[in-house]
Design a protein around this motif. Structure first.
Motif, PDB file in Angstrom:
ATOM      1  N   PRO A 213       0.799  -1.233   0.000  1.00  0.00           N
ATOM      2  CA  PRO A 213       0.000   0.000   0.000  1.00  0.00           C
ATOM      3  C   PRO A 213       0.826   1.275   0.000  1.00  0.00           C
ATOM      4  N   ASN A 214       2.107   1.192   0.368  1.00  0.00           N
ATOM      5  CA  ASN A 214       2.934   2.404   0.405  1.00  0.00           C
ATOM      6  C   ASN A 214       3.881   2.512  -0.791  1.00  0.00           C
ATOM      7  N   VAL A 215       3.635   1.693  -1.820  1.00  0.00           N
ATOM      8  CA  VAL A 215       4.465   1.755  -3.034  1.00  0.00           C
ATOM      9  C   VAL A 215       3.600   2.230  -4.201  1.00  0.00           C
ATOM     10  N   VAL A 216       3.926   3.394  -4.737  1.00  0.00           N
ATOM     11  CA  VAL A 216       3.140   3.951  -5.845  1.00  0.00           C
ATOM     12  C   VAL A 216       3.723   3.512  -7.193  1.00  0.00           C
ATOM     13  N   CYS A 217       5.052   3.398  -7.245  1.00  0.00           N
ATOM     14  CA  CYS A 217       5.701   2.910  -8.466  1.00  0.00           C
ATOM     15  C   CYS A 217       7.052   2.337  -8.058  1.00  0.00           C
TER      16      CYS A 217
ATOM     17  N   GLU B 181       4.794  -4.061 -21.096  1.00  0.00           N
ATOM     18  CA  GLU B 181       4.664  -5.045 -20.013  1.00  0.00           C
ATOM     19  C   GLU B 181       4.702  -4.345 -18.651  1.00  0.00           C
ATOM     20  N   ALA B 182       5.531  -3.329 -18.545  1.00  0.00           N
ATOM     21  CA  ALA B 182       5.645  -2.594 -17.277  1.00  0.00           C
ATOM     22  C   ALA B 182       4.348  -1.847 -16.970  1.00  0.00           C
ATOM     23  N   VAL B 183       3.759  -1.252 -17.992  1.00  0.00           N
ATOM     24  CA  VAL B 183       2.517  -0.483 -17.793  1.00  0.00           C
ATOM     25  C   VAL B 183       1.381  -1.406 -17.356  1.00  0.00           C
ATOM     26  N   ALA B 184       1.455  -2.667 -17.769  1.00  0.00           N
ATOM     27  CA  ALA B 184       0.378  -3.615 -17.425  1.00  0.00           C
ATOM     28  C   ALA B 184       0.492  -4.143 -16.001  1.00  0.00           C
ATOM     29  N   LEU B 185       1.589  -3.843 -15.298  1.00  0.00           N
ATOM     30  CA  LEU B 185       1.732  -4.325 -13.918  1.00  0.00           C
ATOM     31  C   LEU B 185       0.642  -3.708 -13.041  1.00  0.00           C
ATOM     32  N   GLN B 186       0.058  -4.532 -12.189  1.00  0.00           N
ATOM     33  CA  GLN B 186      -1.001  -4.048 -11.298  1.00  0.00           C
ATOM     34  C   GLN B 186      -0.388  -3.404 -10.068  1.00  0.00           C
ATOM     35  N   ARG B 187      -1.020  -2.334  -9.594  1.00  0.00           N
ATOM     36  CA  ARG B 187      -0.553  -1.744  -8.325  1.00  0.00           C
ATOM     37  C   ARG B 187      -1.760  -1.432  -7.454  1.00  0.00           C
TER      38      ARG B 187
END
Ligand code: 3PG
Length: 223
Positions: free
Chosen positions: A184-188, A214-220
Motif C-alpha cells: 500500500p505504500n508503493v506507488v511505483c 509489459e511494465a505499464v500492465a503491472l497491477q498496483r
C-alpha cells in the motif's frame, strides 16, 4: 493521470506524486550516445512510459535530456543520480522536469525547491526518511531497495511512515516488481530493466516498447 492529458504544457510544474503515479515503473536510463536519446524516448512513450529518469552518470546525459525535452513533447525527462546543488542546476538547465537522487541532504532539497524541481530523494534508513520529511518530502525513493531490506523493510515502514509514498529502486525486476507494487505504500518502482544496454546498442526500439508495455500492465494497489 490520463493519457489524453498529454502532452503536458512545457511550463507545467509537476508534483513528485504526479511523476510517481503516471506509470507503475520509472525507467532508470544510462545513455552514452546522444543519438539514442530521442528514439529511446519515443519507444518508451509508445509503450506508455513518459516519465524518463536519465541518470547524470555519463558526460552525455545532459545533452540527452535536452534532446528529449526538445524533440519528444509527449515525454517528461527527469534527471537521476542528482548528488549536489550543481547537479540540480545542470538538470534544470537541460530541461529536466523532475529529479531523483540516491540519497538525501538538506542542501540538495533546498536546491530543488529553489529551482522548482520536484524531487524523489533516496532513503535507506528511518532517520533519512525523517530528515526528508522534515524538509517537506513525502514521496521518496527507497534505495537500494533489495540491499536495504526489500519488501519487509517497506512493510515495517508502513506503520511509522504511513503517510509516505515510496518508489523502491535497485534490484527490482519484472519478476519481483509485482510484489512491491502490491504494497500500500508503493506507488511505483524504478528499474533499469526497461532499457537494456544491448537493446540500446542494437537500436532495438521495438523491444524497449514491448518492455514498456509489459511494465505499464503491472497491477498496483496504491495510486
Ligand atoms: C540505479 O541507480 O542504478 C538504480 O538503482 C537501478 O538499479 P537496477 O539496475 O537494479 O534497476
Amino acid at each position: 493521470m490520463a493519457v489524453d492529458e498529454y502532452p503536458l504544457p512545457v511550463t507545467e510544474t509537476l508534483t513528485a506524486l504526479q511523476v510517481m503515479r503516471d506509470a507503475p515503473v520509472i525507467p532508470v536510463i544510462v545513455l552514452h550516445d546522444p543519438a539514442h536519446a530521442v528514439p529511446l524516448a519515443r519507444a518508451l512513450v509508445e509503450g506508455g512510459i513518459r516519465m524518463l529518469e536519465v541518470t547524470l552518470r555519463t558526460p552525455q546525459a545532459r545533452d540527452c535530456i535536452e534532446a528529449i525535452a526538445r524533440e519528444v513533447p509527449q515525454a517528461v525527462p527527469g534527471a537521476g543520480t542528482l548528488r549536489s546543488a550543481a547537479d540540480v542546476q545542470a538538470a534544470r538547465l537541460a530541461g529536466a522536469r523532475f529529479g531523483v537522487s540516491p540519497g538525501y541532504t538538506a542542501s540538495l532539497g533546498r536546491a530543488c525547491r529553489e529551482q522548482g524541481l520536484p524531487l524523489l530523494p533516496g532513503v535507506a534508513t528511518a532517520s533519512e526518511v525523517l530528515a526528508a520529511q522534515e524538509d517537506g518530502y513525502t514521496e521518496l525513493k527507497f534505495f537500494p531497495a533489495m540491499q536495504a531490506g526489500g519488501l519487509s523493510m517497506l512493510k515495517a515502514w508502513h506503520g511509522p511512515f504511513g503517510d509516505v509514498a515510496f518508489c523502491p529502486t535497485g534490484g527490482i525486476t519484472p519478476a519481483n516488481a509485482g510484489d512491491f507494487l502490491a504494497l500500500p505504500n508503493v506507488v511505483c518502482v524504478g528499474g533499469s530493466w526497461l532499457v537494456p544496454a544491448d537493446a540500446l546498442a542494437a537500436g532495438d526500439w521495438a523491444r524497449i516498447t514491448r518492455l514498456a508495455r509489459e511494465a505499464v500492465a503491472l497491477q498496483r494497489v496504491a495510486r
